[in-house]
Design an enzyme around this catalytic site. Sequence first.
Site, PDB file in Angstrom:
ATOM      1  N   ASN A  22       4.973   2.240  -6.557  1.00  0.00           N
ATOM      2  CA  ASN A  22       5.098   2.058  -7.830  1.00  0.00           C
ATOM      3  C   ASN A  22       3.927   2.337  -8.855  1.00  0.00           C
ATOM      4  O   ASN A  22       3.991   2.826  -9.956  1.00  0.00           O
ATOM      5  CB  ASN A  22       5.097   0.452  -7.987  1.00  0.00           C
ATOM      6  CG  ASN A  22       6.015  -0.130  -8.950  1.00  0.00           C
ATOM      7  OD1 ASN A  22       7.084   0.555  -9.384  1.00  0.00           O
ATOM      8  ND2 ASN A  22       5.807  -1.036  -9.783  1.00  0.00           N
ATOM      9  N   ARG A  31      10.936  -4.060 -10.396  1.00  0.00           N
ATOM     10  CA  ARG A  31       9.645  -3.345 -10.289  1.00  0.00           C
ATOM     11  C   ARG A  31       9.425  -2.771 -11.814  1.00  0.00           C
ATOM     12  O   ARG A  31      10.314  -1.919 -12.305  1.00  0.00           O
ATOM     13  CB  ARG A  31       9.834  -2.277  -9.326  1.00  0.00           C
ATOM     14  CG  ARG A  31      10.220  -2.680  -8.050  1.00  0.00           C
ATOM     15  CD  ARG A  31      10.216  -1.694  -7.050  1.00  0.00           C
ATOM     16  NE  ARG A  31       8.646  -1.515  -6.487  1.00  0.00           N
ATOM     17  CZ  ARG A  31       8.350  -0.681  -5.404  1.00  0.00           C
ATOM     18  NH1 ARG A  31       9.217  -0.179  -4.549  1.00  0.00           N
ATOM     19  NH2 ARG A  31       7.073  -0.400  -5.363  1.00  0.00           N
ATOM     20  N   PRO A  37       0.943  -1.261  -0.016  1.00  0.00           N
ATOM     21  CA  PRO A  37      -0.046  -0.005   0.027  1.00  0.00           C
ATOM     22  C   PRO A  37       0.809   1.188  -0.080  1.00  0.00           C
ATOM     23  O   PRO A  37       1.869   1.387   0.893  1.00  0.00           O
ATOM     24  CB  PRO A  37      -0.741   0.061   1.347  1.00  0.00           C
ATOM     25  CG  PRO A  37      -0.164  -1.029   2.230  1.00  0.00           C
ATOM     26  CD  PRO A  37       0.726  -2.247   1.207  1.00  0.00           C
ATOM     27  N   GLU A  38       0.422   2.463  -0.618  1.00  0.00           N
ATOM     28  CA  GLU A  38       1.183   3.594  -0.779  1.00  0.00           C
ATOM     29  C   GLU A  38       0.560   4.623   0.069  1.00  0.00           C
ATOM     30  O   GLU A  38      -0.489   4.533   1.079  1.00  0.00           O
ATOM     31  CB  GLU A  38       1.382   4.011  -2.140  1.00  0.00           C
ATOM     32  CG  GLU A  38       1.936   2.697  -3.300  1.00  0.00           C
ATOM     33  CD  GLU A  38       2.031   3.102  -4.555  1.00  0.00           C
ATOM     34  OE1 GLU A  38       2.005   4.520  -4.726  1.00  0.00           O
ATOM     35  OE2 GLU A  38       2.175   2.146  -5.307  1.00  0.00           O
ATOM     36  N   GLN A  66       4.473  -2.530   5.229  1.00  0.00           N
ATOM     37  CA  GLN A  66       5.327  -3.097   4.298  1.00  0.00           C
ATOM     38  C   GLN A  66       4.680  -3.781   3.218  1.00  0.00           C
ATOM     39  O   GLN A  66       3.616  -3.424   2.669  1.00  0.00           O
ATOM     40  CB  GLN A  66       6.438  -3.843   4.930  1.00  0.00           C
ATOM     41  CG  GLN A  66       7.416  -3.184   5.872  1.00  0.00           C
ATOM     42  CD  GLN A  66       8.268  -3.897   6.809  1.00  0.00           C
ATOM     43  OE1 GLN A  66       7.767  -4.918   7.503  1.00  0.00           O
ATOM     44  NE2 GLN A  66       9.278  -3.660   6.642  1.00  0.00           N
ATOM     45  N   LYS A  91       4.242   6.048   4.045  1.00  0.00           N
ATOM     46  CA  LYS A  91       3.811   4.822   4.147  1.00  0.00           C
ATOM     47  C   LYS A  91       3.473   4.310   5.689  1.00  0.00           C
ATOM     48  O   LYS A  91       3.172   3.206   5.960  1.00  0.00           O
ATOM     49  CB  LYS A  91       4.279   3.783   3.489  1.00  0.00           C
ATOM     50  CG  LYS A  91       4.434   4.206   2.066  1.00  0.00           C
ATOM     51  CD  LYS A  91       5.294   3.218   1.243  1.00  0.00           C
ATOM     52  CE  LYS A  91       5.469   3.568  -0.362  1.00  0.00           C
ATOM     53  NZ  LYS A  91       6.384   2.658  -1.098  1.00  0.00           N
TER      54      LYS A  91
END
Length: 281
Positions: free
Chosen positions: A169, A262, A2-3, A70, A53
């Site tokens: 991302n 990524r 999760p961002e 995380q 985060k």
Amino acid sequence: MPEGPEIRRAGDRISRALVDKEIVKSNFYYVRIKDREEIVKNKNIKEITTRGKAMLIRFKNGWTMYSHNQLYGRWTVNLNTTKIKSTRALRVVFKTKKHTVRLWSATDIDLLPTSEEHEHSFLKKIGPDVLNESCSYKLIEERLTSKTFHKKKASTLMLDQTVFAGLGNYLRSEILFDAKIHPDDRPFDLDKTRITQWAKSIKNISHLAYKTGGFTVSKYIADRNKENGEPRKSYRHAVFMRYQYECLNCKSRIERKWYGKRKLDFCPSCQIQTGKIKPSR
């Protein structure tokens, strides 16, 4: 993972359930904080905030619980009457007369005095949270053009938490597309107009994701993508997870680059690398 927008929304949801409510029961199962649990056990909560985060639950007795989800951490909020079935490892539980809030699977949790938050190993090294009001367009521009960061590629900058806290991302791909920045460009390569647009995209796309629950396009565009048969993981974005779909702007095919392990999705026509742009006559 999760961002920032997802953690901020989780914090909002948990705040509604816990802040200024009587905590009738709390349990701390994570080994790292077990020796200090009595300090905050069954203590009422003053406020909940986020930095990128990370989530900070501040108790009225002057202590804070820091957590970072995380890859696997997850917060849930349920009515006390809800029966829970989960194979996840339970880390923390807060219970009021109406709700039970649980943190599952996270492995980065700490308890510390609120006055010492700034000394936490993660919090003291991260950059400004782009969702905070104090993080202005001007501040973002200054970070991008600083001597510390201005010669790093956009693909690197957008994931570096020491530059900006909370980006990840999907936001990286979406921000760079919105700003029409090629992932291999550097702030050093760009003029002020493009830097300004990049700064605005960092702020605006992050806020859009926060307000909409992870959508980085308008509802109209998302609905249109959905009607065209795209799955949720792609129809809610402009380029991320839309590899080989048509660009929303120019109909070119979305391409994908890998940086480490990524992925970064982008439009090769809208995001032309500096140096390959033909000068206007």
